[in-house]
Each structure stands twice: as structure tokens, then as C-alpha cells.
Design a protein around this motif. Structure first.
Motif, short mmCIF file in Angstrom:
data_model
loop_
_atom_site.label_atom_id
_atom_site.label_comp_id
_atom_site.label_asym_id
_atom_site.label_seq_id
_atom_site.Cartn_x
_atom_site.Cartn_y
_atom_site.Cartn_z
N UNK A 180 38.69 35.30 33.64
CA UNK A 180 38.70 34.74 34.99
C UNK A 180 40.04 34.93 35.67
N UNK A 181 41.13 34.77 34.90
CA UNK A 181 42.45 34.82 35.52
C UNK A 181 42.76 36.18 36.11
N UNK A 182 42.10 37.24 35.64
CA UNK A 182 42.38 38.58 36.14
C UNK A 182 42.02 38.74 37.61
N UNK A 183 41.18 37.84 38.10
CA UNK A 183 40.76 37.92 39.50
C UNK A 183 41.93 37.71 40.45
N UNK A 184 43.01 37.08 39.96
CA UNK A 184 44.14 36.79 40.84
C UNK A 184 44.76 38.07 41.39
N UNK A 185 44.58 39.19 40.69
CA UNK A 185 45.15 40.44 41.17
C UNK A 185 44.42 40.97 42.40
N UNK A 186 43.23 40.44 42.67
CA UNK A 186 42.42 40.93 43.78
C UNK A 186 42.30 39.93 44.92
N UNK A 187 42.90 38.75 44.76
CA UNK A 187 42.80 37.73 45.80
C UNK A 187 44.01 37.81 46.71
N UNK A 188 43.76 38.15 47.96
CA UNK A 188 44.81 38.19 48.98
C UNK A 188 44.17 37.88 50.32
N UNK A 189 44.98 37.93 51.38
CA UNK A 189 44.47 37.56 52.70
C UNK A 189 43.30 38.44 53.12
N UNK A 190 43.36 39.74 52.76
CA UNK A 190 42.30 40.66 53.16
C UNK A 190 40.99 40.39 52.42
N UNK A 191 41.10 40.21 51.11
CA UNK A 191 39.88 39.99 50.33
C UNK A 191 39.25 38.64 50.66
N UNK A 192 40.09 37.62 50.90
CA UNK A 192 39.56 36.31 51.27
C UNK A 192 38.86 36.39 52.63
N UNK A 193 39.47 37.09 53.58
CA UNK A 193 38.86 37.25 54.90
C UNK A 193 37.53 38.00 54.80
N UNK A 194 37.51 39.05 53.98
CA UNK A 194 36.28 39.81 53.79
C UNK A 194 35.20 38.94 53.15
N UNK A 195 35.59 38.16 52.15
CA UNK A 195 34.65 37.27 51.48
C UNK A 195 34.05 36.27 52.47
N UNK A 196 34.90 35.66 53.29
CA UNK A 196 34.41 34.68 54.27
C UNK A 196 33.45 35.33 55.25
N UNK A 197 33.80 36.55 55.70
CA UNK A 197 32.94 37.24 56.66
C UNK A 197 31.59 37.57 56.05
N UNK A 198 31.59 38.04 54.80
CA UNK A 198 30.33 38.40 54.13
C UNK A 198 29.47 37.16 53.92
N UNK A 199 30.08 36.08 53.44
CA UNK A 199 29.32 34.86 53.18
C UNK A 199 28.73 34.30 54.49
N UNK A 200 29.54 34.32 55.56
CA UNK A 200 29.05 33.84 56.85
C UNK A 200 27.87 34.69 57.34
N UNK A 201 27.99 36.01 57.17
CA UNK A 201 26.91 36.90 57.59
C UNK A 201 25.65 36.65 56.78
N UNK A 202 25.81 36.45 55.47
CA UNK A 202 24.66 36.16 54.61
C UNK A 202 24.01 34.84 55.02
N UNK A 203 24.83 33.83 55.33
CA UNK A 203 24.29 32.54 55.74
C UNK A 203 23.48 32.66 57.02
N UNK A 204 24.01 33.39 57.99
CA UNK A 204 23.29 33.59 59.25
C UNK A 204 22.01 34.38 59.01
N UNK A 235 31.86 34.55 33.98
CA UNK A 235 33.29 34.52 34.30
C UNK A 235 34.02 33.35 33.68
N UNK A 236 33.29 32.28 33.36
CA UNK A 236 33.95 31.06 32.91
C UNK A 236 33.71 30.71 31.44
N UNK A 237 32.63 31.19 30.86
CA UNK A 237 32.26 30.76 29.51
C UNK A 237 32.55 31.83 28.45
#
Length: 203
Positions: free
Chosen positions: A1-25, A56-58
Motif C-alpha cells: 500500500x505504501x508504494x502508492x505514495x510515489x504516484x500521489x500528487x496534485x495532478x493525480x489527485x485532481x484526475x481522480x476527483x474528476x473521474x470520480x465526479x464524472x462517474x457519479x454524474x 491493497x490492505x490485507x
């Protein structure tokens, strides 16, 4: 799970939020035209996300029983508590990013749980995410395979589930509740618990 920290940044978070919002709509709009198919698809997606979260957690980082048991039970200890005073800024940043990832992991679970239910209960969904996170931490403790049992994981997981549920609720309200008014009259006349279960999983 901790390896994900290498991919978390402002761009990936923004992309994630946009994708989730689009899926919700998208799910909200689909629910308006074909609620049963939308709920069935949401249940499949929820299952996929659950499997991914458990993987990822177990899945242990090292042989079972070879770790040193440790439980961090003070909320925020690694972020702003006394333990943070002895950390380098990069270490605190890594912990923060990891908790953002923990929250993001449960956002789809809250979203798809809301979309999968006939009569969604935000409180029930949030409590379900809380229970799931507690179970995950308990399994990690029992396995003792190199993972830290942290109350912050539970908090951020639950917050993520809440965010996903709220996103689904906003999208549902914005696109219209759709054809879910076809709840059977018999369900409404049944025992309250049975009627609620029918509302959640029917169709």
C-alpha cells in the motif's frame, strides 16, 4: 500500500476527483433512465473495488507472523502529534500522502454502495465503511506481517466512504431520482426491516 505514495500528487489527485465526479454524474443520469441496470452495474463495480481494497490492505508485505506488532491508537499522532516532532518533513509528507490514498481508496466504495442501493442510507454506508476498515485493521493485526495498525487508517477510510456517498447523493439529486418511485406497495406494507432490505437489494 505504501508504494502508492510515489504516484500521489496534485495532478493525480485532481484526475481522480474528476473521474470520480464524472462517474457519479454518469451513474446518476443512468439511474434516471434505467435504475435496475444501473444498480446491478454499481454492485459489480462495488465488488471490484472491494476486492482491490482488500488486495491493497490485507496481502502481507512479509511472511505472516514475522512482524513486530504495533498499534497506533492516537488519532493524528503521525501527522501533528508528538511523534511528528521527531520526523523529517519528508516523512510527515509521506504519511499525509498515504492517508490521502487511504481516503481515496474508500471513495469508490461509498459511491458505488450508494448507487447500488434502491433506497440509499448515507448513515448505513458510512457505518459500513467504518466496519470494513476496522475489520481490515484487525486482520492486519492478526496476520502480524509487517503492517502497522493505525486508527488514522480507519478515520481516513471512513472519510473517504463519506465523500463517495456524498458525491453520489449530489449527483443523484442533480440528475433526478429517476424511476425509483416504483417501490412495490407490498414492500411498504411488510415488516419494516424486511421492507428496508427489499428496498436495498431488490432489482
Amino acid at each position: 500500500m505504501w508504494r502508492i505514495v510515489f504516484y500521489v500528487n496534485a495532478w493525480t489527485v485532481s484526475l481522480f476527483v474528476a473521474v470520480v465526479a464524472a462517474v457519479a454524474v454518469g451513474l446518476g443520469a443512468w439511474r434516471r433512465t434505467s435504475p435496475r441496470r444501473q444498480r446491478r452495474a454499481a454492485r459489480v463495480l462495488w465488488g471490484v473495488c472491494l476486492v482491490a481494497a482488500l488486495a491493497a490492505t490485507v496481502i502481507p508485505d512479509r511472511p505472516i507472523g514475522s512482524g513486530v506488532p504495533y498499534m497506533a491508537m492516537i488519532p493524528g499522532e503521525g501527522l501533528w502529534g508528538s511523534a511528528a516532532d521527531y520526523m523529517y518533513p519528508s516523512e510527515r509528507h509521506m504519511i499525509l500522502v498515504l492517508q490521502v490514498a487511504n481516503a481515496a481508496m474508500f471513495v469508490p466504495l461509498g459511491l458505488f454502495a450508494h448507487a447500488a442501493a434502491r433506497r440509499p442510507s448515507p448513515l448505513g454506508i458510512v457505518l459500513g465503511c467504518l466496519a470494513l476498515s476496522v475489520v481490515i485493521e484487525a486482520v492486519q493485526l492478526a496476520m502480524n506481517a509487517g503492517r502497522v495498525v493505525d486508527v488514522d487508517d480507519v478515520i481516513f477510510n471512513t472519510v473517504g466512504g463519506l465523500v463517495g456517498c456524498l458525491l453520489a447523493r449530489v449527483a443523484w439529486a442533480a440528475t433526478g431520482r429517476g424511476a425509483d418511485s416504483d417501490v412495490g406497495r407490498h414492500a411498504g406494507q411488510a415488516h419494516p426491516l424486511r421492507a428496508w432490505l427489499l428496498d436495498q437489494f431488490r432489482g
